[in-house]
Scaffold this motif. Structure first.
Motif, PDB file in Angstrom:
ATOM      1  N   GLN A   1       0.837  -1.208   0.000  1.00 28.54           N
ATOM      2  CA  GLN A   1       0.000   0.000   0.000  1.00 28.54           C
ATOM      3  C   GLN A   1       0.871   1.257   0.000  1.00 28.54           C
ATOM      4  N   SER A   2       1.932   1.228   0.794  1.00 25.34           N
ATOM      5  CA  SER A   2       2.827   2.385   0.865  1.00 25.34           C
ATOM      6  C   SER A   2       3.512   2.616  -0.490  1.00 25.34           C
ATOM      7  N   LEU A   3       3.972   1.522  -1.109  1.00 25.82           N
ATOM      8  CA  LEU A   3       4.671   1.634  -2.397  1.00 25.82           C
ATOM      9  C   LEU A   3       3.741   2.165  -3.492  1.00 25.82           C
ATOM     10  N   LEU A   4       2.563   1.568  -3.580  1.00 29.88           N
ATOM     11  CA  LEU A   4       1.644   1.951  -4.659  1.00 29.88           C
ATOM     12  C   LEU A   4       1.087   3.356  -4.471  1.00 29.88           C
ATOM     13  N   SER A   5       0.793   3.694  -3.206  1.00 32.60           N
ATOM     14  CA  SER A   5       0.148   4.987  -2.973  1.00 32.60           C
ATOM     15  C   SER A   5       1.082   6.160  -3.256  1.00 32.60           C
ATOM     16  N   GLN A   6       2.377   5.902  -3.282  1.00 35.35           N
ATOM     17  CA  GLN A   6       3.265   7.037  -3.583  1.00 35.35           C
ATOM     18  C   GLN A   6       3.530   7.192  -5.087  1.00 35.35           C
ATOM     19  N   LEU A   7       3.047   6.241  -5.877  1.00 38.72           N
ATOM     20  CA  LEU A   7       3.239   6.363  -7.330  1.00 38.72           C
ATOM     21  C   LEU A   7       2.579   7.628  -7.906  1.00 38.72           C
ATOM     22  N   PRO A   8       1.293   7.871  -7.625  1.00 35.18           N
ATOM     23  CA  PRO A   8       0.673   9.068  -8.215  1.00 35.18           C
ATOM     24  C   PRO A   8       1.367  10.365  -7.817  1.00 35.18           C
ATOM     25  N   THR A   9       1.681  10.494  -6.514  1.00 37.59           N
ATOM     26  CA  THR A   9       2.321  11.754  -6.084  1.00 37.59           C
ATOM     27  C   THR A   9       3.722  11.884  -6.693  1.00 37.59           C
ATOM     28  N   THR A  10       4.408  10.749  -6.851  1.00 40.17           N
ATOM     29  CA  THR A  10       5.736  10.816  -7.465  1.00 40.17           C
ATOM     30  C   THR A  10       5.623  11.296  -8.914  1.00 40.17           C
ATOM     31  N   ILE A  11       4.630  10.763  -9.623  1.00 38.98           N
ATOM     32  CA  ILE A  11       4.441  11.197 -11.018  1.00 38.98           C
ATOM     33  C   ILE A  11       4.081  12.687 -11.064  1.00 38.98           C
ATOM     34  N   VAL A  12       3.189  13.096 -10.161  1.00 36.42           N
ATOM     35  CA  VAL A  12       2.802  14.525 -10.108  1.00 36.42           C
ATOM     36  C   VAL A  12       4.033  15.380  -9.804  1.00 36.42           C
ATOM     37  N   ASN A  13       4.874  14.919  -8.857  1.00 36.43           N
ATOM     38  CA  ASN A  13       6.070  15.683  -8.492  1.00 36.43           C
ATOM     39  C   ASN A  13       7.077  15.743  -9.634  1.00 36.43           C
ATOM     40  N   TRP A  14       7.163  14.663 -10.377  1.00 38.15           N
ATOM     41  CA  TRP A  14       8.044  14.673 -11.552  1.00 38.15           C
ATOM     42  C   TRP A  14       7.573  15.710 -12.573  1.00 38.15           C
ATOM     43  N   GLY A  15       6.271  15.721 -12.771  1.00 47.70           N
ATOM     44  CA  GLY A  15       5.677  16.694 -13.704  1.00 47.70           C
ATOM     45  C   GLY A  15       5.987  18.115 -13.262  1.00 47.70           C
ATOM     46  N   LEU A  16       5.841  18.351 -11.953  1.00 44.99           N
ATOM     47  CA  LEU A  16       6.085  19.692 -11.418  1.00 44.99           C
ATOM     48  C   LEU A  16       7.561  20.067 -11.573  1.00 44.99           C
ATOM     49  N   LEU A  17       8.425  19.103 -11.293  1.00 42.26           N
ATOM     50  CA  LEU A  17       9.865  19.354 -11.410  1.00 42.26           C
ATOM     51  C   LEU A  17      10.235  19.695 -12.860  1.00 42.26           C
ATOM     52  N   TYR A  18       9.694  18.912 -13.786  1.00 41.78           N
ATOM     53  CA  TYR A  18       9.979  19.145 -15.207  1.00 41.78           C
ATOM     54  C   TYR A  18       9.502  20.535 -15.636  1.00 41.78           C
ATOM     55  N   TRP A  19       8.278  20.867 -15.253  1.00 38.31           N
ATOM     56  CA  TRP A  19       7.679  22.143 -15.625  1.00 38.31           C
ATOM     57  C   TRP A  19       8.487  23.309 -15.034  1.00 38.31           C
ATOM     58  N   THR A  20       8.842  23.158 -13.759  1.00 34.83           N
ATOM     59  CA  THR A  20       9.592  24.223 -13.070  1.00 34.83           C
ATOM     60  C   THR A  20      10.963  24.423 -13.725  1.00 34.83           C
ATOM     61  N   LEU A  21      11.630  23.309 -14.029  1.00 34.70           N
ATOM     62  CA  LEU A  21      12.952  23.426 -14.668  1.00 34.70           C
ATOM     63  C   LEU A  21      12.834  24.111 -16.021  1.00 34.70           C
ATOM     64  N   GLN A  22      11.801  23.740 -16.767  1.00 32.72           N
ATOM     65  CA  GLN A  22      11.603  24.344 -18.085  1.00 32.72           C
ATOM     66  C   GLN A  22      11.379  25.851 -17.976  1.00 32.72           C
ATOM     67  N   ILE A  23      10.711  26.261 -16.901  1.00 32.04           N
ATOM     68  CA  ILE A  23      10.431  27.697 -16.734  1.00 32.04           C
ATOM     69  C   ILE A  23      11.667  28.441 -16.253  1.00 32.04           C
TER      70      ILE A  23
ATOM     71  N   VAL B   1      -7.910   4.605  -0.725  1.00 34.08           N
ATOM     72  CA  VAL B   1      -8.801   4.394  -1.878  1.00 34.08           C
ATOM     73  C   VAL B   1      -8.020   3.653  -2.967  1.00 34.08           C
ATOM     74  N   PHE B   2      -8.576   2.648  -3.553  1.00 34.08           N
ATOM     75  CA  PHE B   2      -8.016   1.805  -4.595  1.00 34.08           C
ATOM     76  C   PHE B   2      -6.788   1.017  -4.135  1.00 34.08           C
ATOM     77  N   PHE B   3      -5.763   1.717  -3.629  1.00 32.83           N
ATOM     78  CA  PHE B   3      -4.516   1.032  -3.264  1.00 32.83           C
ATOM     79  C   PHE B   3      -4.734   0.078  -2.094  1.00 32.83           C
ATOM     80  N   GLY B   4      -5.606   0.478  -1.173  1.00 36.47           N
ATOM     81  CA  GLY B   4      -5.905  -0.361  -0.015  1.00 36.47           C
ATOM     82  C   GLY B   4      -6.571  -1.651  -0.459  1.00 36.47           C
ATOM     83  N   GLY B   5      -7.558  -1.515  -1.322  1.00 33.40           N
ATOM     84  CA  GLY B   5      -8.278  -2.677  -1.823  1.00 33.40           C
ATOM     85  C   GLY B   5      -7.378  -3.604  -2.616  1.00 33.40           C
TER      86      GLY B   5
END
Lengths: 174, 273
Positions: free
Chosen positions: A68-90, A136-140
């Motif tokens: 649960q811990s591993l899976l639940s951090q996937l979405p936030t990691t992807i979001v953080n990667w997106g933010l990092l990429y966007w910020t670097l580009q700016i 939600v989802f990851f727990g199930g």
């Protein structure tokens, strides 16, 4: 409803202290990894994957929380990667610019991380007490992987139950 | 596996997608003034008052003359042409804090730059490069955009820090040389360039000058650049020329807009240089 069979869930008093601590560690270890990997949000994922593979066989309760811990951090990691990429580009490469979409994404990323942090802390505290907390989802999904009767993984705390009781030693005479 | 798990996934995607959309529309609902002050303004420029900025500009300009870093062309005809073009634009800027001063420097570079306080320096090479007064107006409008939006002072505060800027204003002129180099060499960021472009397009329209003057200037720059590497200087410090040409051509003027030509014979200007 699913027709799939699941193993009976353990109650807090049935779990050992070690199991509870390892389950809690799945969440807490990830926080430390996240802090060290800033601003590169990848180390936390590697650490969580390693922790998962090292600990998952210790018991179903630990398997559930690690997954649960591993899976639940996937979405936030992807979001953080997106933010990092966007910020670097700016700010570094000057290819993109600050606009309303960027600020919306920034706000969204902050909120997503905040929700993730709060839920992980609560999950860690509950795991320490031997209580399940289902995200939600990851727990199930994690419950399904760890407690499904079709799960073929051999757990260290269940090994003795799985040994076939063959009668190898027999008395010399009846 | 239980269908409920996948329903949960769907629900959470909708939930977080909804939050993102809410953020976006929330920002859209903010007034332009609030958005600018919260998200888009250069905080650095707000640390220095207009008076201090003008004082800083005077110091840099003095340094420029005293150290003979650049020679200002003393030609009444050229001065009058530049004044005519710039005043045409200045009339359209409402409530400006600056008294603009445009000076022509004796250098073959195809460039123009601003220093804090409303001074714009145009290189002789740029005047030779332009084909018309409208093209010069386009360049000046862009530089005025940098001044009005306070990009110049923001750039200096970012590079040097507020303490050094204040010590300069307090009479410590040791770093003036470096400050001058920064004014000349460092670039504005892309968003600032775009902001100055937008300002220029609007200003040109208000001054009854065709905003396509920007496109014609950059088209020529692109053409010439194929043959002359020295023209790269202006290219390097600004966003992609193609996108600037595109935005200039796509700029929608108000209904009934009729561009007027500035009555200056540019061949005479070139001869006088």
């Amino acid at each position: 409803m699913s027709s799939e069979k699941y193993v009976k869930l353990p109650q807090p008093h049935e779990l050992s202290e070690r199991e509870k601590e390892d389950a809690m560690g799945a969440y807490l270890m990830m926080f430390a990894a996240l802090a060290t990997s800033l601003p590169l949000p990848i180390i936390n994922l590697i650490a969580a994957t390693v922790y998962y593979y090292v600990n998952r066989k210790k018991g179903r309760f630990i398997h559930f929380h690690c997954l649960q811990s591993l899976l639940s951090q996937l979405p936030t990691t992807i979001v953080n990667w997106g933010l990092l990429y966007w910020t670097l580009q700016i700010f570094f490469f000057d290819n993109l610019e600050k606009n309303d979409w960027f600020y919306s994404y920034l706000g969204f990323a902050i909120l997503a991380n905040l929700i993730y942090f709060i839920f992980s802390i609560i999950a860690a505290m509950r795991a320490r007490k031997g209580i399940f907390m289902y995200f939600v989802f990851f727990g199930g999904y994690s419950y399904h992987r760890a407690y499904s009767a079709s799960n073929r993984l051999i757990y260290e705390n269940e090994e003795n139950q799985n040994i076939k009781t063959e009668k190898l030693n027999t008395p010399p005479f009846q | 596996m239980n269908k409920k798990i996948f329903m949960d996934l769907l629900k959470s995607i909708i939930f977080f997608g909804g939050i993102f959309v809410l953020f976006y529309f929330g920002i859209q609902l903010l007034s332009e003034e609030r958005k600018t002050s919260w998200f888009y303004s250069d905080i650095e420029s707000q640390l220095i008052s207009y008076e201090q900025e003008i004082q800083l500009g005077d110091l840099i300009a003095e340094h420029l003359i005293e150290n003979n870093k650049q020679k200002v062309i003393q030609n009444k005809f050229i001065d009058s042409v530049v004044w005519a073009v710039s005043s045409h634009l200045q009339k359209q800027i409402e409530l400006s804090e600056y008294d603009y001063e445009i000076l022509v420097l004796d250098s073959p570079q195809t460039n123009a730059f601003t220093i804090p306080g409303g001074r714009i320096y145009v290189f002789k090479g740029l005047l030779e490069f332009c084909d018309s007064a409208e093209q010069l107006a386009a360049v000046l409008a862009h530089e005025m955009g940098h001044i009005e939006k306070r990009h110049t002072v923001s750039k200096l505060v970012k590079e040097f820090g507020i303490k050094i800027i204040f010590s300069l204003l307090g009479g410590d002129t040791l770093l003036l040389g470096e400050l001058w180099e920064t004014v000349l060499s460092s670039n504005f960021d892309r968003s600032q360039e775009k902001e100055a472009d937008q300002f220029a397009l609007k200003l040109l329209e208000e001054a009854q000058i065709s905003p396509t003057a920007i496109a014609s200037f950059f088209r020529k720059l692109n053409r010439e650049n194929l043959d002359y590497n020295e023209k790269m200087e202006l290219l390097m410090t600004h966003p992609h020329n193609k996108s600037r040409i595109k935005s200039s051509l796509e700029y929608k003027t108000q209904e009934g807009f009729k561009p007027q030509l500035i009555n200056i014979d540019w061949n005479l200007v070139k001869k006088a240089l």
